[in-house]
Design an enzyme around this catalytic site. Structure first.
Site, PDB file in Angstrom:
ATOM      1  N   GLY A 126       0.826  -1.208   0.000  1.00 33.81           N
ATOM      2  CA  GLY A 126       0.000   0.000   0.000  1.00 33.81           C
ATOM      3  C   GLY A 126       0.855   1.250   0.000  1.00 33.81           C
ATOM      4  N   TYR A 127       1.443   1.571  -1.129  1.00 35.56           N
ATOM      5  CA  TYR A 127       2.264   2.769  -1.272  1.00 35.56           C
ATOM      6  C   TYR A 127       1.500   3.854  -2.055  1.00 35.56           C
ATOM      7  CZ  TYR A 127       6.859   0.953   0.351  1.00 35.56           C
ATOM      8  OH  TYR A 127       7.918   0.479   1.090  1.00 35.56           O
ATOM      9  N   SER A 128       1.215   3.575  -3.352  1.00 34.24           N
ATOM     10  CA  SER A 128       0.686   4.608  -4.256  1.00 34.24           C
ATOM     11  C   SER A 128      -0.706   5.071  -3.838  1.00 34.24           C
ATOM     12  CB  SER A 128       0.603   4.072  -5.682  1.00 34.24           C
ATOM     13  OG  SER A 128       1.828   3.538  -6.079  1.00 34.24           O
ATOM     14  N   GLU A 243      12.491  -4.534  -3.719  1.00 37.66           N
ATOM     15  CA  GLU A 243      11.578  -4.722  -4.855  1.00 37.66           C
ATOM     16  C   GLU A 243      12.339  -4.618  -6.183  1.00 37.66           C
ATOM     17  OE1 GLU A 243       8.281  -1.957  -4.969  1.00 37.66           O
ATOM     18  OE2 GLU A 243       7.355  -2.987  -6.665  1.00 37.66           O
ATOM     19  N   GLU A 378      11.808   6.956 -15.399  1.00 36.70           N
ATOM     20  CA  GLU A 378      12.328   8.314 -15.163  1.00 36.70           C
ATOM     21  C   GLU A 378      12.773   8.451 -13.703  1.00 36.70           C
ATOM     22  OE1 GLU A 378       9.384   7.679 -16.700  1.00 36.70           O
ATOM     23  OE2 GLU A 378      10.096   8.093 -18.726  1.00 36.70           O
TER      24      GLU A 378
HETATM   25  C1  LIG Z   1       1.005  -3.122 -13.018  1.00 37.07           C
HETATM   26  C2  LIG Z   1       1.220  -2.181 -11.864  1.00 37.07           C
HETATM   27  C3  LIG Z   1       1.267  -2.677 -10.584  1.00 37.07           C
HETATM   28  C4  LIG Z   1       1.430  -1.799  -9.511  1.00 37.07           C
HETATM   29  N1  LIG Z   1       1.411  -2.306  -8.230  1.00 37.07           N
HETATM   30  C5  LIG Z   1       1.486  -1.462  -7.187  1.00 37.07           C
HETATM   31  C6  LIG Z   1       1.355  -1.962  -5.841  1.00 37.07           C
HETATM   32  O1  LIG Z   1       1.200  -3.167  -5.624  1.00 37.07           O
HETATM   33  N2  LIG Z   1       1.382  -1.078  -4.829  1.00 37.07           N
HETATM   34  C7  LIG Z   1       1.566   0.259  -5.019  1.00 37.07           C
HETATM   35  O2  LIG Z   1       1.608   0.989  -4.041  1.00 37.07           O
HETATM   36  N3  LIG Z   1       1.695   0.769  -6.270  1.00 37.07           N
HETATM   37  C8  LIG Z   1       1.647  -0.067  -7.356  1.00 37.07           C
HETATM   38  N4  LIG Z   1       1.749   0.424  -8.628  1.00 37.07           N
HETATM   39  C9  LIG Z   1       1.853   1.884  -8.809  1.00 37.07           C
HETATM   40  C10 LIG Z   1       3.199   2.360  -9.303  1.00 37.07           C
HETATM   41  O3  LIG Z   1       4.155   2.309  -8.271  1.00 37.07           O
HETATM   42  C11 LIG Z   1       2.970   3.803  -9.818  1.00 37.07           C
HETATM   43  O4  LIG Z   1       2.130   3.715 -10.957  1.00 37.07           O
HETATM   44  C12 LIG Z   1       4.271   4.483 -10.179  1.00 37.07           C
HETATM   45  O5  LIG Z   1       5.037   4.746  -9.033  1.00 37.07           O
HETATM   46  C13 LIG Z   1       4.036   5.798 -10.954  1.00 37.07           C
HETATM   47  O6  LIG Z   1       3.150   6.627 -10.286  1.00 37.07           O
HETATM   48  P1  LIG Z   1       1.894   7.256 -11.046  1.00 37.07           P
HETATM   49  O7  LIG Z   1       1.174   6.153 -11.740  1.00 37.07           O
HETATM   50  O8  LIG Z   1       1.135   8.077 -10.078  1.00 37.07           O
HETATM   51  O9  LIG Z   1       2.511   8.181 -12.192  1.00 37.07           O
HETATM   52  P2  LIG Z   1       3.060   9.660 -12.005  1.00 37.07           P
HETATM   53  O10 LIG Z   1       3.921   9.733 -10.796  1.00 37.07           O
HETATM   54  O11 LIG Z   1       1.917  10.613 -12.107  1.00 37.07           O
HETATM   55  O12 LIG Z   1       4.000   9.815 -13.272  1.00 37.07           O
HETATM   56  C14 LIG Z   1       3.489  10.167 -14.565  1.00 37.07           C
HETATM   57  C15 LIG Z   1       4.670  10.354 -15.498  1.00 37.07           C
HETATM   58  O13 LIG Z   1       5.494  11.442 -15.035  1.00 37.07           O
HETATM   59  C16 LIG Z   1       6.845  11.013 -14.871  1.00 37.07           C
HETATM   60  N5  LIG Z   1       7.449  11.668 -13.715  1.00 37.07           N
HETATM   61  C17 LIG Z   1       6.883  11.858 -12.495  1.00 37.07           C
HETATM   62  N6  LIG Z   1       7.741  12.468 -11.666  1.00 37.07           N
HETATM   63  C18 LIG Z   1       8.885  12.654 -12.355  1.00 37.07           C
HETATM   64  C19 LIG Z   1      10.154  13.227 -12.052  1.00 37.07           C
HETATM   65  N7  LIG Z   1      10.422  13.734 -10.820  1.00 37.07           N
HETATM   66  N8  LIG Z   1      11.114  13.252 -13.000  1.00 37.07           N
HETATM   67  C20 LIG Z   1      10.870  12.744 -14.255  1.00 37.07           C
HETATM   68  N9  LIG Z   1       9.681  12.186 -14.606  1.00 37.07           N
HETATM   69  C21 LIG Z   1       8.703  12.142 -13.668  1.00 37.07           C
HETATM   70  C22 LIG Z   1       6.749   9.512 -14.616  1.00 37.07           C
HETATM   71  O14 LIG Z   1       7.968   8.852 -14.954  1.00 37.07           O
HETATM   72  C23 LIG Z   1       5.603   9.116 -15.547  1.00 37.07           C
HETATM   73  O15 LIG Z   1       6.063   8.953 -16.867  1.00 37.07           O
HETATM   74  C24 LIG Z   1       1.598  -0.406  -9.722  1.00 37.07           C
HETATM   75  C25 LIG Z   1       1.581   0.084 -11.050  1.00 37.07           C
HETATM   76  C26 LIG Z   1       1.391  -0.786 -12.097  1.00 37.07           C
HETATM   77  C27 LIG Z   1       1.362  -0.215 -13.494  1.00 37.07           C
END
Ligand SMILES: Cc1cc2nc3c(=O)[nH]c(=O)nc-3n(C[C@H](O)[C@H](O)[C@H](O)COP(=O)(O)OP(=O)(O)OC[C@H]3O[C@@H](n4cnc5c(N)ncnc54)[C@H](O)[C@@H]3O)c2cc1C
Length: 393
Positions: A126-128, A243, A378
């Site tokens: 439970g992170y995101s 991870e 990124e």
């Molecule tokens: C299949 C799958 C399984 C997952 N499982 C889990 C899980 O079990 N538990 C959990 O907690 N999360 C989970 N996640 C979530 C995952 O960790 C997040 O999707 C990821 O960290 C990106 O966050 P976001 O989707 O909010 O994208 P955003 O953070 O909104 O990013 C959008 C875009 O902006 C870019 N960006 C953002 N900040 C920066 C920066 N500082 N510099 C350059 N580029 C940047 C990103 O690279 C991306 O391209 C999962 C995701 C997927 C797809």
């Protein structure tokens, strides 16, 4: 016991114990539920857990195998030779278990680790949150200490396997007034309570491996706070390093492993044609060779890193390099397979496509996610530039 004797005994034991249906195969995490629900899978888990080999390097007092790096590597090599499925895959052995070994109290280790070894408890992460992905420290799910319990309110998202998990390791905000990295705590929460609910989200690949997870006055016990109150960010980062770790690099490739490495070439010959035993099209040949060499180089580098890292210490920021390269190659590999199949790599349903082709399309869509989960590419590049190369912001 000498390493050679250990190898012989391990090989014989694995040959005699690993059920046929649990060897000579690999699976994607989305199919894991069906595969791990069988009687064979349970027997395999029980037999391996009995020896602590579901977590070979963990100390025996927590149910682990107590193996040093050399013995653990031999076990991994012999399992790879059989192409045996790991008996207890998941976030328990790969993520929260190692983190508890680093940060847990003795009581926390005793209560949680043996259940992971035996595969009795399924964990999720439970992170995101809807407003906190890459900027994870912006998380808002709130926990308030009330006596010996935390009362938790908020929402997580993209929680893989939340609808089928027993426990969740959760990042919560415990001090809303502190700078954002300093008001976070890391708690373990039992999912089986009225305050926790989940809603699956469907992926473009057609499956639904992850969920929205809601906390409405959910309860966590104070004894399940990992590390200090408001100091959960360090624990959270360590878990992410586990991870992103490459594992043992797939150990020693078997003959079957070699065949698998030529999967791209076989596919190319089938679809693009063959001339004197070579892929007919020179441009396709280049693509296949580049992908195969890159995957092999990653596998060997991961193995070298595992072998050099004999101290058994915690991983560091360099794991981001493996995460970046591994997830990029995985995505490119799926893309190449779809491209090699031509129109056969675009099928979704119905006649005209065989099962392999339909799975290829789903795999290609599914693997778009590899450069997102566990932190996007990124974000990995940012970590590598700052924490590995020491470049300024
Ligand atoms: C299949 C799958 C399984 C997952 N499982 C889990 C899980 O079990 N538990 C959990 O907690 N999360 C989970 N996640 C979530 C995952 O960790 C997040 O999707 C990821 O960290 C990106 O966050 P976001 O989707 O909010 O994208 P955003 O953070 O909104 O990013 C959008 C875009 O902006 C870019 N960006 C953002 N900040 C920066 C920066 N500082 N510099 C350059 N580029 C940047 C990103 O690279 C991306 O391209 C999962 C995701 C997927 C797809």
């Amino acid at each position: 016991m000498t390493l050679e004797k250990f190898r012989t005994e391990t090989r014989e034991w694995l040959q005699a114990t690993c059920p046929d249906s649990m060897r000579n195969r690999s699976i994607h995490f989305e199919e894991a539920d069906a595969v791990y629900a069988t009687d064979d899978a349970h027997a395999w888990l029980d037999a391996m857990a009995e020896r602590g080999w579901t977590a070979p390097r963990w100390p025996t007092e927590y149910g682990g195998g107590g193996l040093d790096s050399d013995h653990a590597r031999i076990l991994a090599q012999e399992m790879a030779a059989l192409k045996a499925l790991p008996p207890a895959a998941g976030m328990g052995t790969s993520m929260i278990g190692p983190t508890l070994l680093d940060y847990g109290t003795e009581d926390q280790k005793q209560r949680h680790l043996p259940k992971i070894v035996k595969g009795e408890v399924r964990w999720c992460q439970g992170y995101s949150e809807p407003g906190a992905g890459s900027d994870l420290a912006g998380l808002q799910t709130k926990a308030v200490l009330d006596g010996d319990q935390f009362i938790i309110n908020g929402q997580k998202i993209w929680t893989s396997g939340a609808d089928i998990s027993d426990w969740i390791f959760l990042l919560v905000r415990t001090d809303p007034d502190a700078p954002k990295h300093e008001g976070i705590s890391f708690v373990l929460v039992d999912m089986n309570q009225p305050g926790v609910s989940t809603r699956p989200i469907k992926l473009i690949s057609g499956s639904s491996p992850f969920c929205e997870t809601f906390f409405d006055d959910a309860v966590a016990q104070r004894e399940d706070l990992i590390g200090e109150m408001n100091k959960g960010w360090s624990v959270a980062k360590r878990l992410l390093q586990y991870e992103r770790s490459p594992g043992d690099g797939g150990a020693r490739p078997s003959k079957k492993g070699k065949q698998a490495a030529n999967a791209y070439a076989d596919l190319a010959k089938r679809y693009a044609g063959e001339q004197n035993g070579r892929i007919a099209n020179a441009a396709v040949r280049d693509d296949v060779i580049r992908q195969t060499i890159n995957e092999r180089a990653l596998q060997l580098t991961a193995r070298r890193a595992a072998e050099e890292h004999t101290s058994g210490g915690a991983p560091g920021a360099a794991t981001s390099i493996f995460k970046y390269v591994g997830s990029t190659l995985s995505k490119e590999g799926s893309q190449l397979k779809s491209t090699l199949r031509g129109t056969g790599g675009l099928g979704w349903d119905g006649p005209g496509f065989d099962t392999e082709e339909l799975e290829s399309t789903r795999g290609w869509l599914r693997d778009r996610a590899t450069t997102i989960y566990g932190g996007t590419n990124e974000v990995q590049l940012n970590i590598i530039s700052k924490r590995v190369l020491g470049l300024p912001d």
